[in-house]
Design a protein around this motif. Sequence first.
Motif: not given
Length: 179
Positions: A34-62
Amino acid sequence: MTEHALSDALKQRLHAIRLAVFDVDGVLTTGALNFLPDGQEVKTFHTLDGLGIKLLHQAGIRTAIITGRSSSQVSMRAKALGIHWCIQGREDKLVALEEIWQESGESAATTAYIGDDLPDLSAITTVAFGVTVPNGHPLVCKEADWCTTRRGGEGAAREFCELLLASQGKLNDLIGAFR
């Protein structure tokens, strides 16, 4: 959780995972560009994935990101989530992964990787646990050890994270902290 669908050999390999690596486009995002009219790219991330990654960190997985494109949004997301390595603009994902192993002391035997397309294939087939998404390239789907039920950008990374945590007996305790 579909952990029961895994072979005993895969379950054993999952138990040793200490590094989880994520592709971005098609895994942490839907893969749409996805690109804005000025050419800047826009990415959309899912919050479910973000918490999953944080849980990995809490478990000691880098964690690490390896992506073929370069984006300031990926850098910001990686920083916000505390991702240990963020390598962008790299088409040869396996070479980038080998650089992380050299720096981290990890190896293929302690690494899980999730990707969706041909540039991810060599990494997926080299690591202890290679994962893809159902909308991934057919060859990647054929070669991966496991495929998520959720599509990229729609919680697939969270599913991957929870499988890793469940296989190591850590998921229930981490989820219990939210009760």
